[in-house]
Design a protein around this motif. Sequence first.
Motif, short mmCIF file in Angstrom:
data_model
loop_
_atom_site.label_atom_id
_atom_site.label_comp_id
_atom_site.label_asym_id
_atom_site.label_seq_id
_atom_site.Cartn_x
_atom_site.Cartn_y
_atom_site.Cartn_z
N ARG A 1 0.70 -1.42 -0.17
CA ARG A 1 0.43 0.36 -0.21
C ARG A 1 1.13 1.28 -0.04
O ARG A 1 2.12 1.45 0.39
CB ARG A 1 -0.83 -0.11 1.61
CG ARG A 1 -2.06 -1.46 1.38
CD ARG A 1 -3.15 -1.25 0.66
NE ARG A 1 -4.04 -0.05 0.41
CZ ARG A 1 -5.11 0.40 1.40
NH1 ARG A 1 -5.33 -1.58 1.63
NH2 ARG A 1 -5.77 1.28 1.40
N ALA B 1 -8.84 3.41 3.89
CA ALA B 1 -8.48 1.70 3.05
C ALA B 1 -9.22 1.31 2.58
O ALA B 1 -8.87 0.24 2.76
CB ALA B 1 -7.57 1.58 4.50
N THR C 1 -2.81 -3.61 8.21
CA THR C 1 -3.14 -1.73 7.12
C THR C 1 -3.62 -1.07 8.08
O THR C 1 -3.46 0.13 8.50
CB THR C 1 -3.65 -2.29 6.60
OG1 THR C 1 -3.14 -3.23 5.75
CG2 THR C 1 -3.78 -0.92 5.20
#
Length: 397
Positions: free
Chosen positions: A60, A96, A110
């Motif tokens: 990411r 996200a 994450t």
Amino acid sequence: MWERSLVLSAPGKVILHGEHAVVHGKVALAVALDLRTFLHLRPCAEGKVCVRLPGVGVVRSWDTSSLQALRRGVAADFDESKSPSVEQLHTLKEFAGIAAGASAPESLATLAFLYMCLAISAKYGDVPNVDILVWSELPTGAGLGSSAAYAVCLAAALLMACRAISCPLKEGESTARWTEEELTLINSWAFQGERVIHGNPSGVDNAVGTWGGALRYQSGKITPLKRVPMLRILLTNTKVPRSTKVLVAGVKEKILKFPAIMNPVLDSIDAISQECQSVLEAMPANPSPEYYPVLEELFDINQHHLNVIGVGHPSLDRLCQVTASHGLHSKLTGAGGGGCGITLLRPDTSPLAMEAAKRDLCACGFECWETNIGAPGVTLHSSSSLNAEVLHALSES
């Protein structure tokens, strides 16, 4: 902008003694496992934050401007002493693209990164332009503190990138560690990362990852032991899945049903933990081989107790039988009901006996690692101190 390329690591953990009894106010001993999570911190392109977690398939990146804007919207209560709020986590999940109820490792990893990046930078400055790659020797979901090792590495890296702690690695040194004050700060932020992942963790796993060695835990109080030896072990994952929640509930039910029988067993487990602590603290000053038979007996007795309270499993019985056939002593570690076991290796354990035990355990479908307990906590590394496997894993672009 962050200018240096650095590698740091944090250890996993195993419970040496005190599983389940600790839930009922007894002493547990947690020790740092020298299977480690490594983090490579590098400068990133101006205006970018990147995170790569190949173990769980995460790659990411975000613009720092969008993260700064997001931070302004959720930063009011960011603090290392406060739990992440439901509202903050909901906003971060939306940002996200993580589903509301997502519990997969990649989603939680994450989310923990985003929360810690925004929370730490909110307190200490701008969102840093960093590229973070994390690689681990620890299996996930095995009760070995993999999420805590990740959170400790993230906390240390982001605090360094935001200049909240020093970079203690000097030219020519192979490894370095932070001051006690800095370690306390790392631990407090790592605990927030663990809260994002687990909701209501005990704080033991991140404390072991931060300080290393061994910790005593009782009724919410965590006390690092001053000096403990590094002990060789064989760590075996039976690969049998289990539910910690179900196992804990089962022990509670048995205590309620047979209090006069079960409470003395918990008291005995408590005494084992305290006896083991005394032995570990005595060993560095007097490294006598006479301590090992005591540690082995404590393993054997505690394993029987854990079977009595109902957290054994045929796979763990098989593990103990296989290692006993090679003159070795084992016990389960963690929740039980499958999961992992540890086998103590004396300094004079023959390589042939150990290899034969590993071969027989693998023939049962188990996975084995020869490693150490009592390992150092979070550490900065020079490239020369890392083995080829770690260097290769961290060089992936």
